[in-house]
Design an enzyme around this catalytic site. Structure first.
Site, PDB file in Angstrom:
ATOM      1  N   ARG A   1      17.273 -46.711  88.635  1.00  9.08           N
ATOM      2  CA  ARG A   1      17.022 -46.162  87.291  1.00  9.08           C
ATOM      3  C   ARG A   1      17.763 -44.832  87.123  1.00  9.08           C
ATOM      4  O   ARG A   1      18.259 -44.510  86.042  1.00  9.08           O
ATOM      5  CB  ARG A   1      15.517 -45.983  87.061  1.00  9.08           C
ATOM      6  CG  ARG A   1      14.824 -47.312  86.765  1.00  9.08           C
ATOM      7  CD  ARG A   1      13.334 -47.269  87.015  1.00  9.08           C
ATOM      8  NE  ARG A   1      12.607 -46.314  86.209  1.00  9.08           N
ATOM      9  CZ  ARG A   1      11.375 -45.892  86.485  1.00  9.08           C
ATOM     10  NH1 ARG A   1      10.726 -46.365  87.536  1.00  9.08           N
ATOM     11  NH2 ARG A   1      10.790 -45.006  85.704  1.00  9.08           N
TER      12      ARG A   1
ATOM     13  N   ARG B   1      19.471 -45.194  74.723  1.00 13.02           N
ATOM     14  CA  ARG B   1      19.795 -45.008  76.131  1.00 13.02           C
ATOM     15  C   ARG B   1      21.244 -45.319  76.417  1.00 13.02           C
ATOM     16  O   ARG B   1      21.682 -45.192  77.562  1.00 13.02           O
ATOM     17  CB  ARG B   1      18.945 -45.956  76.953  1.00 13.02           C
ATOM     18  CG  ARG B   1      17.891 -45.276  77.806  1.00 13.02           C
ATOM     19  CD  ARG B   1      17.053 -46.384  78.376  1.00 13.02           C
ATOM     20  NE  ARG B   1      16.346 -46.010  79.538  1.00 13.02           N
ATOM     21  CZ  ARG B   1      15.043 -45.751  79.570  1.00 13.02           C
ATOM     22  NH1 ARG B   1      14.347 -45.736  78.472  1.00 13.02           N
ATOM     23  NH2 ARG B   1      14.459 -45.498  80.701  1.00 13.02           N
TER      24      ARG B   1
ATOM     25  N   LYS C   1       8.920 -37.503  79.385  1.00  8.45           N
ATOM     26  CA  LYS C   1       9.081 -37.927  77.984  1.00  8.45           C
ATOM     27  C   LYS C   1       7.768 -38.516  77.445  1.00  8.45           C
ATOM     28  O   LYS C   1       7.328 -38.153  76.359  1.00  8.45           O
ATOM     29  CB  LYS C   1      10.198 -38.990  77.860  1.00  8.45           C
ATOM     30  CG  LYS C   1      11.552 -38.524  78.381  1.00  8.45           C
ATOM     31  CD  LYS C   1      12.618 -39.599  78.204  1.00  8.45           C
ATOM     32  CE  LYS C   1      12.395 -40.869  78.996  1.00  8.45           C
ATOM     33  NZ  LYS C   1      12.433 -40.697  80.468  1.00  8.45           N
TER      34      LYS C   1
ATOM     35  N   ARG D   1       2.737 -41.115  89.892  1.00  4.52           N
ATOM     36  CA  ARG D   1       2.254 -41.436  88.540  1.00  4.52           C
ATOM     37  C   ARG D   1       1.262 -42.604  88.526  1.00  4.52           C
ATOM     38  O   ARG D   1       1.442 -43.596  89.198  1.00  4.52           O
ATOM     39  CB  ARG D   1       3.445 -41.793  87.658  1.00  4.52           C
ATOM     40  CG  ARG D   1       3.036 -42.441  86.336  1.00  4.52           C
ATOM     41  CD  ARG D   1       4.136 -42.558  85.349  1.00  4.52           C
ATOM     42  NE  ARG D   1       5.284 -43.276  85.834  1.00  4.52           N
ATOM     43  CZ  ARG D   1       6.430 -43.316  85.194  1.00  4.52           C
ATOM     44  NH1 ARG D   1       6.586 -42.643  84.078  1.00  4.52           N
ATOM     45  NH2 ARG D   1       7.433 -44.005  85.672  1.00  4.52           N
TER      46      ARG D   1
ATOM     47  N   ARG E   1       3.026 -48.530  87.852  1.00  4.60           N
ATOM     48  CA  ARG E   1       4.084 -49.405  87.348  1.00  4.60           C
ATOM     49  C   ARG E   1       4.853 -50.093  88.476  1.00  4.60           C
ATOM     50  O   ARG E   1       5.146 -49.471  89.506  1.00  4.60           O
ATOM     51  CB  ARG E   1       5.059 -48.586  86.494  1.00  4.60           C
ATOM     52  CG  ARG E   1       4.646 -48.550  85.041  1.00  4.60           C
ATOM     53  CD  ARG E   1       5.406 -47.592  84.208  1.00  4.60           C
ATOM     54  NE  ARG E   1       6.850 -47.605  84.346  1.00  4.60           N
ATOM     55  CZ  ARG E   1       7.668 -46.826  83.668  1.00  4.60           C
ATOM     56  NH1 ARG E   1       7.161 -45.971  82.783  1.00  4.60           N
ATOM     57  NH2 ARG E   1       8.957 -46.872  83.846  1.00  4.60           N
TER      58      ARG E   1
HETATM   59  P1  AP5 Z   1       6.219 -39.342  82.404  1.00  7.33           P
HETATM   60  O1  AP5 Z   1       5.822 -38.570  81.195  1.00  7.33           O
HETATM   61  O2  AP5 Z   1       5.578 -40.671  82.605  1.00  7.33           O
HETATM   62  O3  AP5 Z   1       7.822 -39.448  82.492  1.00  7.33           O
HETATM   63  P2  AP5 Z   1       8.846 -40.257  81.614  1.00  7.33           P
HETATM   64  O4  AP5 Z   1       9.992 -39.366  81.316  1.00  7.33           O
HETATM   65  O5  AP5 Z   1       8.150 -40.894  80.430  1.00  7.33           O
HETATM   66  O6  AP5 Z   1       9.291 -41.304  82.699  1.00  7.33           O
HETATM   67  P3  AP5 Z   1       9.483 -42.867  82.676  1.00  7.33           P
HETATM   68  O7  AP5 Z   1       9.549 -43.293  84.106  1.00  7.33           O
HETATM   69  O8  AP5 Z   1       8.434 -43.548  81.815  1.00  7.33           O
HETATM   70  O9  AP5 Z   1      10.848 -43.003  82.020  1.00  7.33           O
HETATM   71  P4  AP5 Z   1      11.814 -44.135  82.133  1.00  7.33           P
HETATM   72  O10 AP5 Z   1      12.785 -43.680  81.150  1.00  7.33           O
HETATM   73  O11 AP5 Z   1      12.334 -44.487  83.476  1.00  7.33           O
HETATM   74  O12 AP5 Z   1      10.889 -45.425  81.803  1.00  7.33           O
HETATM   75  P5  AP5 Z   1      10.758 -46.329  80.500  1.00  7.33           P
HETATM   76  O13 AP5 Z   1       9.375 -46.823  80.444  1.00  7.33           O
HETATM   77  O14 AP5 Z   1      11.343 -45.669  79.318  1.00  7.33           O
HETATM   78  O15 AP5 Z   1       5.955 -38.406  83.683  1.00  7.33           O
HETATM   79  C1  AP5 Z   1       6.085 -38.932  84.980  1.00  7.33           C
HETATM   80  C2  AP5 Z   1       4.930 -38.392  85.867  1.00  7.33           C
HETATM   81  O16 AP5 Z   1       5.104 -37.000  86.055  1.00  7.33           O
HETATM   82  C3  AP5 Z   1       3.528 -38.588  85.264  1.00  7.33           C
HETATM   83  O17 AP5 Z   1       2.641 -38.899  86.305  1.00  7.33           O
HETATM   84  C4  AP5 Z   1       3.189 -37.217  84.660  1.00  7.33           C
HETATM   85  O18 AP5 Z   1       1.790 -36.960  84.707  1.00  7.33           O
HETATM   86  C5  AP5 Z   1       3.969 -36.267  85.572  1.00  7.33           C
HETATM   87  N1  AP5 Z   1       4.529 -35.116  84.858  1.00  7.33           N
HETATM   88  C6  AP5 Z   1       5.073 -35.094  83.613  1.00  7.33           C
HETATM   89  N2  AP5 Z   1       5.502 -33.846  83.320  1.00  7.33           N
HETATM   90  C7  AP5 Z   1       5.246 -33.081  84.428  1.00  7.33           C
HETATM   91  C8  AP5 Z   1       5.451 -31.700  84.752  1.00  7.33           C
HETATM   92  N3  AP5 Z   1       6.011 -30.854  83.865  1.00  7.33           N
HETATM   93  N4  AP5 Z   1       5.072 -31.277  85.962  1.00  7.33           N
HETATM   94  C9  AP5 Z   1       4.494 -32.115  86.875  1.00  7.33           C
HETATM   95  N5  AP5 Z   1       4.253 -33.428  86.605  1.00  7.33           N
HETATM   96  C10 AP5 Z   1       4.632 -33.905  85.402  1.00  7.33           C
HETATM   97  O19 AP5 Z   1      11.774 -47.533  80.880  1.00  7.33           O
HETATM   98  C11 AP5 Z   1      11.455 -48.457  81.887  1.00  7.33           C
HETATM   99  C12 AP5 Z   1      12.531 -49.549  81.920  1.00  7.33           C
HETATM  100  O20 AP5 Z   1      12.561 -50.242  80.641  1.00  7.33           O
HETATM  101  C13 AP5 Z   1      13.965 -49.037  82.101  1.00  7.33           C
HETATM  102  O21 AP5 Z   1      14.290 -48.873  83.481  1.00  7.33           O
HETATM  103  C14 AP5 Z   1      14.762 -50.179  81.439  1.00  7.33           C
HETATM  104  O22 AP5 Z   1      14.877 -51.322  82.285  1.00  7.33           O
HETATM  105  C15 AP5 Z   1      13.884 -50.564  80.253  1.00  7.33           C
HETATM  106  N6  AP5 Z   1      14.217 -49.818  79.029  1.00  7.33           N
HETATM  107  C16 AP5 Z   1      13.397 -48.952  78.347  1.00  7.33           C
HETATM  108  N7  AP5 Z   1      14.026 -48.477  77.261  1.00  7.33           N
HETATM  109  C17 AP5 Z   1      15.265 -49.030  77.259  1.00  7.33           C
HETATM  110  C18 AP5 Z   1      16.396 -48.890  76.408  1.00  7.33           C
HETATM  111  N8  AP5 Z   1      16.362 -48.074  75.329  1.00  7.33           N
HETATM  112  N9  AP5 Z   1      17.515 -49.578  76.704  1.00  7.33           N
HETATM  113  C19 AP5 Z   1      17.560 -50.425  77.766  1.00  7.33           C
HETATM  114  N10 AP5 Z   1      16.533 -50.591  78.631  1.00  7.33           N
HETATM  115  C20 AP5 Z   1      15.393 -49.894  78.377  1.00  7.33           C
END
Ligand code: AP5
Length: 225
Positions: free
Chosen positions: A179, A95, A20, A134, A168
């Site tokens: 997660r 979410r 994402k 990552r 992270r």
């Molecule tokens: P990346 O693009 O970083 O993936 P992502 O989908 O953004 O993954 P996240 O881990 O950031 O998502 P998340 O939803 O767990 O975390 P968030 O910060 O939102 O890609 C991952 C890796 O793969 C990278 O190294 C990239 O280079 C590689 N890659 C990408 N595409 C690829 C491909 N096609 N092929 C190969 N490699 C690839 O949330 C963190 C925490 O915050 C949550 O756990 C929660 O506690 C809190 N939080 C955030 N939002 C909310 C909400 N709305 N409600 C409640 N809690 C929330």
């Protein structure tokens, strides 16, 4: 930069590691939309030791979801900033069903609507591979991966020449497992939520980053035209 409808709202749905953030940054550059990542906003709140950040810190470290009230308030404030009038990509929000309903209300109040909710679909095993490799540039936030996307010069960001790379705290095996549970229990039901509103589009996100970016660009172009 491509032409677009004013104040477009695009949602990227998908589990941790689906890509994402990677794809939202690409769409931001290509279409001039603003990437709104609630994960980034929460990590900034934690780093700045705000009241919301203090409440969110332990929850995030445990891999659970931060309360709907805190996240929705943070999102509402950011969405009200002037740059978001250009249109936004929501990355990691909503979410839960409560957040999705709050977003509907928020957008209705400001005369906006969702152009599309695009679900990035990947296998659980692929997510773990992606998350475990990552790292990001500590200066500009550009994302990298040990196997799939390395900077051209080791430890130097392609975008800003920054040399401090970060991993992270919640990217460890135990937290990632939690997660994933949170995703399947609380976020995956949003796929049906947006399908029922005729806003859902599915994208197989198991391919290479650039191939997915091409497909997603075409979907975005149609959604915001
Ligand atoms: P990346 O693009 O970083 O993936 P992502 O989908 O953004 O993954 P996240 O881990 O950031 O998502 P998340 O939803 O767990 O975390 P968030 O910060 O939102 O890609 C991952 C890796 O793969 C990278 O190294 C990239 O280079 C590689 N890659 C990408 N595409 C690829 C491909 N096609 N092929 C190969 N490699 C690839 O949330 C963190 C925490 O915050 C949550 O756990 C929660 O506690 C809190 N939080 C955030 N939002 C909310 C909400 N709305 N409600 C409640 N809690 C929330």
């Amino acid at each position: 930069m491509e032409a677009m409808t004013k104040s477009a709202v695009l949602i990227l749905l998908g589990p941790p590691g689906a890509g994402k953030g990677t794809q939202a940054r690409m769409l931001e550059e290509k279409f001039g939309l603003i990437q709104l990542s609630t994960g980034d906003l929460l990590r900034a709140a934690v780093a700045n030791n705000t009241r919301a950040g203090q409440q969110a810190k332990a929850v995030m470290e445990a891999g659970e979801l931060v309360s709907d009230e805190i996240v929705t308030a943070i999102l509402r404030d950011r969405l009200a900033e002037p740059d978001c009038a250009r249109g936004v990509i929501l990355d990691g929000f909503p979410r839960t069903t409560v957040q999705a309903e709050a977003l509907d209300t928020l957008l209705a109040e400001t005369g906006r609507k969702i152009n599309a909710a695009i679900s990035l679909e990947v296998d659980d095993s692929e997510m773990i591979t992606r998350i475990s490799g990552r790292f990001t540039c500590g200066t500009c936030g550009e994302g990298y991966h040990d196997s799939f996307k390395q900077p051209a010069t080791a430890n130097t960001c392609d975008k800003c020449d920054g040399t401090e790379m970060k991993r992270r705290a919640d990217d460890n095996a135990e937290t990632v497992a939690q997660r994933l549970v949170a995703y399947h229990d609380q976020t995956a039901p949003l796929i049906a939520y947006y399908d029922a509103k005729d806003a859902l589009q599915r994208l197989n996100a198991m391919g290479a980053i650039d191939d997915i970016a091409s497909e997603l660009s075409a979907m975005t172009q149609r959604a915001i035209a």
